[in-house]
Design a protein around this motif. Structure first.
Motif, PDB file in Angstrom:
ATOM      1  N   MET A 169      29.652  57.491  63.202  1.00  0.00           N
ATOM      2  CA  MET A 169      28.724  56.557  62.559  1.00  0.00           C
ATOM      3  C   MET A 169      29.246  55.125  62.580  1.00  0.00           C
ATOM      4  O   MET A 169      28.577  54.205  62.155  1.00  0.00           O
ATOM      5  CB  MET A 169      28.446  56.985  61.099  1.00  0.00           C
ATOM      6  CG  MET A 169      27.702  58.296  60.972  1.00  0.00           C
ATOM      7  SD  MET A 169      26.238  58.351  62.027  1.00  0.00           S
ATOM      8  CE  MET A 169      25.148  57.293  61.112  1.00  0.00           C
ATOM      9  N   VAL A 170      30.474  54.951  63.048  1.00  0.00           N
ATOM     10  CA  VAL A 170      30.984  53.588  63.224  1.00  0.00           C
ATOM     11  C   VAL A 170      31.366  53.384  64.691  1.00  0.00           C
ATOM     12  O   VAL A 170      31.957  54.267  65.315  1.00  0.00           O
ATOM     13  CB  VAL A 170      32.190  53.295  62.280  1.00  0.00           C
ATOM     14  CG1 VAL A 170      33.337  54.257  62.483  1.00  0.00           C
ATOM     15  CG2 VAL A 170      32.668  51.855  62.439  1.00  0.00           C
ATOM     16  N   GLN A 171      30.976  52.253  65.233  1.00  0.00           N
ATOM     17  CA  GLN A 171      31.282  51.959  66.638  1.00  0.00           C
ATOM     18  C   GLN A 171      32.060  50.645  66.710  1.00  0.00           C
ATOM     19  O   GLN A 171      31.645  49.639  66.125  1.00  0.00           O
ATOM     20  CB  GLN A 171      29.981  51.830  67.432  1.00  0.00           C
ATOM     21  CG  GLN A 171      30.162  51.359  68.864  1.00  0.00           C
ATOM     22  CD  GLN A 171      30.904  52.373  69.739  1.00  0.00           C
ATOM     23  OE1 GLN A 171      30.580  53.569  69.740  1.00  0.00           O
ATOM     24  NE2 GLN A 171      31.914  51.910  70.480  1.00  0.00           N
ATOM     25  N   GLN A 172      33.188  50.679  67.437  1.00  0.00           N
ATOM     26  CA  GLN A 172      33.918  49.422  67.617  1.00  0.00           C
ATOM     27  C   GLN A 172      33.351  48.655  68.804  1.00  0.00           C
ATOM     28  O   GLN A 172      33.012  49.230  69.834  1.00  0.00           O
ATOM     29  CB  GLN A 172      35.426  49.676  67.751  1.00  0.00           C
ATOM     30  CG  GLN A 172      35.845  50.596  68.881  1.00  0.00           C
ATOM     31  CD  GLN A 172      36.112  49.874  70.197  1.00  0.00           C
ATOM     32  OE1 GLN A 172      35.915  48.668  70.297  1.00  0.00           O
ATOM     33  NE2 GLN A 172      36.548  50.603  71.210  1.00  0.00           N
ATOM     34  N   LEU A 173      33.242  47.343  68.635  1.00  0.00           N
ATOM     35  CA  LEU A 173      32.778  46.472  69.714  1.00  0.00           C
ATOM     36  C   LEU A 173      33.775  45.334  69.886  1.00  0.00           C
ATOM     37  O   LEU A 173      33.443  44.170  69.698  1.00  0.00           O
ATOM     38  CB  LEU A 173      31.387  45.907  69.380  1.00  0.00           C
ATOM     39  CG  LEU A 173      30.258  46.918  69.134  1.00  0.00           C
ATOM     40  CD1 LEU A 173      28.966  46.204  68.775  1.00  0.00           C
ATOM     41  CD2 LEU A 173      30.036  47.811  70.363  1.00  0.00           C
ATOM     42  N   VAL A 174      35.022  45.686  70.171  1.00  0.00           N
ATOM     43  CA  VAL A 174      36.044  44.648  70.276  1.00  0.00           C
ATOM     44  C   VAL A 174      36.270  44.276  71.739  1.00  0.00           C
ATOM     45  O   VAL A 174      36.092  45.096  72.643  1.00  0.00           O
ATOM     46  CB  VAL A 174      37.389  45.084  69.635  1.00  0.00           C
ATOM     47  CG1 VAL A 174      37.212  45.409  68.170  1.00  0.00           C
ATOM     48  CG2 VAL A 174      38.018  46.249  70.381  1.00  0.00           C
ATOM     49  N   GLY A 175      36.656  43.035  71.948  1.00  0.00           N
ATOM     50  CA  GLY A 175      36.961  42.579  73.298  1.00  0.00           C
ATOM     51  C   GLY A 175      38.200  43.280  73.832  1.00  0.00           C
ATOM     52  O   GLY A 175      38.961  43.875  73.069  1.00  0.00           O
ATOM     53  N   GLY A 176      38.373  43.255  75.160  1.00  0.00           N
ATOM     54  CA  GLY A 176      39.563  43.856  75.754  1.00  0.00           C
ATOM     55  C   GLY A 176      39.440  45.361  75.925  1.00  0.00           C
ATOM     56  O   GLY A 176      40.293  46.001  76.516  1.00  0.00           O
ATOM     57  N   ALA A 177      38.365  45.949  75.390  1.00  0.00           N
ATOM     58  CA  ALA A 177      38.135  47.387  75.568  1.00  0.00           C
ATOM     59  C   ALA A 177      36.927  47.561  76.499  1.00  0.00           C
ATOM     60  O   ALA A 177      36.201  46.600  76.774  1.00  0.00           O
ATOM     61  CB  ALA A 177      37.873  48.037  74.216  1.00  0.00           C
ATOM     62  N   ASN A 178      36.735  48.793  76.950  1.00  0.00           N
ATOM     63  CA  ASN A 178      35.681  49.064  77.926  1.00  0.00           C
ATOM     64  C   ASN A 178      34.278  48.842  77.332  1.00  0.00           C
ATOM     65  O   ASN A 178      33.839  49.553  76.437  1.00  0.00           O
ATOM     66  CB  ASN A 178      35.832  50.515  78.392  1.00  0.00           C
ATOM     67  CG  ASN A 178      34.906  50.831  79.543  1.00  0.00           C
ATOM     68  OD1 ASN A 178      33.715  50.558  79.481  1.00  0.00           O
ATOM     69  ND2 ASN A 178      35.468  51.402  80.591  1.00  0.00           N
ATOM     70  N   ARG A 179      33.584  47.858  77.885  1.00  0.00           N
ATOM     71  CA  ARG A 179      32.284  47.494  77.307  1.00  0.00           C
ATOM     72  C   ARG A 179      31.220  48.559  77.551  1.00  0.00           C
ATOM     73  O   ARG A 179      30.413  48.868  76.678  1.00  0.00           O
ATOM     74  CB  ARG A 179      31.848  46.158  77.928  1.00  0.00           C
ATOM     75  CG  ARG A 179      30.555  45.665  77.358  1.00  0.00           C
ATOM     76  CD  ARG A 179      30.200  44.315  77.897  1.00  0.00           C
ATOM     77  NE  ARG A 179      28.793  44.292  78.265  1.00  0.00           N
ATOM     78  CZ  ARG A 179      28.236  43.330  78.955  1.00  0.00           C
ATOM     79  NH1 ARG A 179      28.942  42.315  79.378  1.00  0.00           N
ATOM     80  NH2 ARG A 179      26.958  43.375  79.239  1.00  0.00           N
TER      81      ARG A 179
END
Ligand SMILES: Nc1ncnc2c1ncn2[C@@H]1O[C@H](COP(=O)(O)OP(=O)(O)OP(=O)(O)O)[C@@H](O)[C@H]1O
Length: 550
Positions: free
Chosen positions: A222-232
């Motif tokens: 239920m939580v999604q990370q959207l951080v830079g440097g990771a696979n978009r």
């Protein structure tokens, strides 16, 4: 509509940038006036527990007498046995008395039950060993549950993350209270319902882990990370497949995915800007602008102020809240409140001439900024400085670590290319060390952090990347191998130690020609920086005159 909001945003940013450049000339000296509760620790070298702080819960379903064992302990608290004070050149040694008191203003509420959280969330808190809310949590949770937009200001390591996560999780997602009227509606939603923005990948991932812990293994998706440097692509797939209720990310990556039409946030009920003063800086300007424009604004929303804002709660968070943030909050939010430890104030009553963090009247925004910085520091920290030639700084660091018997050390420098050299020198002398900076890959950074947290690495050599948000409970020493740019940066670096009421030490290693800068920061922060030397494996405090004359 977009045009007017955009202009307002740019004006605010301009004001903010100008404000950051203010040179603080007057010193604030009322650090010690802050109200502090002293808690006696029964056993000087015993483990640091809520019980030892006389904060154990009353028995109850969610407040069983199980005390949380904080991972740091007085056994590893350094500097007490080994610190000596010297009054003159004859090195008259005076052993500093080991303090039996621990300053901990953090826990005044009895239990999380009092805060009106749903049972499922209370169960999660109990499962994760959280039994007593910190003061800022006690103040923030009810205010946010009531629907207020909020600015949360409290010093580093005081638990601000849970202060906003708990009210959000009590309203949305699988732990939300069934009785709440909005819940059945929110169950049906497939849109994202809460967006949390942080300035760095590390901080973003740390917040994700905190959310995952509370959600538990069954609901982690239920939580999604959207951080830079990771696979978009993988992040976009996660959004599509899992339909998360919460996203946590860095401004650039969020804006990127949003522009690609893969992020549906118009129905979003909560927007959190963590480390808001950093997020308002020039670097993030465009992306934050986009986020503020889109999150929680349904296409049918009216063009004017209140209509635009009504669909989301905006929560701004930092240890350092300059008045420019207050001004921004007034502009973006609806009847916002300022939440500090045990205190909730309508933001409309906060004026630049009456600094948000102080009882002491001062007269300018610059003074307000100083007060803000003072209030960002954990009260139990000790601050020292020593003088070293540039080429001997690493040696000074090593001697400092030995003298204080520090177990977990963060050493700050200003440029990433110098970090490796420090690591080599430390390792050559048998001290485990590793560098952490933005140019390391995602895997490299997480491996280093993991090793640092589990004690495989004693000294983490890093740059400003780690100054904000990084939460390593065991960190008992911060060393500034190079001076931070100003007192605000000093405060965030210093705040990596002494977390959640633990003791911590900050040592700034400077060159002789830089002493005046250290003195200026000391004055601006209104607390003593003691001059020290490392003699025979001990930290020796001498008087200030000696420091300047020698
Ligand atoms: N009520 C609580 N009881 C025990 N531990 C807690 C509680 N609240 C938070 N913590 C823990 O305290 C640590 C510090 O919390 P957090 O990182 O949220 O502080 P912060 O105020 O956001 O610090 P910073 O300003 O440096 O980002 C975390 O490890 C967190 O899990």
């Amino acid at each position: 509509m977009a045009g007017s909001a955009s202009t307002r945003f740019l004006v605010l940013l301009k004001e903010f940038s100008a404000f950051r450049k203010i040179s603080w000339t007057s010193a604030a000296t009322n650090y010690h006036r802050q109200s502090r509760f002293l808690c006696h620790v029964a056993k000087e070298n015993g483990s640091l527990t809520l019980e030892s702080l006389e904060l154990g819960n009353k028995p109850g379903k969610y407040g069983k007498s199980k005390a949380i064992k904080l991972e740091g302990s007085f056994a590893t608290e350094m500097g007490q046995d080994k610190v000596r004070a010297v009054k003159n050149d004859k090195m008259k040694v005076v052993k500093e008395k080991k303090p039996a008191e621990m300053v901990s203003p953090l826990f005044s509420a009895k239990s999380f039950e009092e805060l009106g959280l749903p049972d499922s969330l209370l169960d999660s808190l109990e499962r994760e060993g959280f039994s007593v809310p910190t003061d800022v949590q006690s103040a923030a949770v009810p205010a946010i549950i009531k629907g207020h937009d909020a600015v949360i200001q409290s010093y580093t390591g005081s638990g601000k993350t849970l202060a906003y996560l708990l009210p959000i999780l009590s309203e949305i997602g699988p732990l939300a209270g069934k009785s709440r009227s909005s819940h059945s509606e929110s169950d049906k939603r497939t849109d994202i319902q809460a967006m949390i923005v942080a300035p760095s990948r590390e901080l973003g991932m740390q917040i994700v882990r905190e959310v995952e812990k509370l959600l538990g293994p069954d609901h982690r998706r239920m939580v999604q990370q959207l951080v830079g440097g990771a696979n978009r692509m993988r992040q976009e797939e996660g959004l599509k497949k899992n339909k998360p209720a919460i996203v946590v990310g860095t401004p650039g990556r969020i804006a990127e995915i949003s522009k690609g039409g893969k992020l549906h946030t118009h129905g979003c009920r909560f927007l959190v800007l963590d480390e808001v003063d950093e997020l308002l800086s020039f670097n993030f300007r465009e992306d934050i602008h986009r986020i503020l424009e889109h999150v929680g604004r349904r296409s049918g929303a009216g063009p004017k102020g209140d209509d635009e804002r009504a669909n989301r709660q905006t929560i701004l968070v930092s240890a350092t809240v300059p008045f420019s943030v207050i001004r921004a909050a007034k502009s973006w939010s609806h009847e916002p409140v300022l939440v500090q430890a045990n205190k909730v104030t309508p933001l409309d009553t906060v004026q630049p001439s009456a600094p948000i963090m102080s009882l002491t009247p001062t007269t300018s925004e610059a003074d307000g900024q100083i007060q803000s910085t003072i209030q960002s520091l954990p009260p139990a920290l000790k601050h020292y400085y020593c003088i070293s030639k540039h080429q001997h700084k690493v040696d000074a660091l090593r001697r400092c670590v030995h003298a204080l018997d520090a177990q977990s050390v963060i050493a700050f420098m200003n440029h990433s290319k110098q970090l490796k050299d420090v690591v080599y020198k430390l390792e050559a002398r048998g001290m485990s060390a590793a560098e952490l900076h933005g140019d390391l890959g995602k895997l490299g950074r997480s491996t280093v952090l993991k090793k640092f947290k589990n004690g495989e690495i004693k000294v983490l050599v890093t740059n400003e990347l780690s100054a904000r948000g990084l939460d390593v409970a065991e960190c008992d020493l911060v060393v500034n191998l190079e001076l931070p740019t100003d007192a605000v940066h000093y405060a965030h670096r210093a705040g990596r130690t002494g977390r959640l009421g633990r003791k911590g030490t900050v040592v700034t290693v400077c060159e002789e020609s830089q002493v005046f800068i250290v003195k200026k920061m000391e004055k601006q922060l209104g607390l003593p920086f003691l001059y020290c030397e490392f003699v025979d494996g001990e930290l020796v405090v001498t008087d200030e005159d000696k420091a300047i004359i020698r």
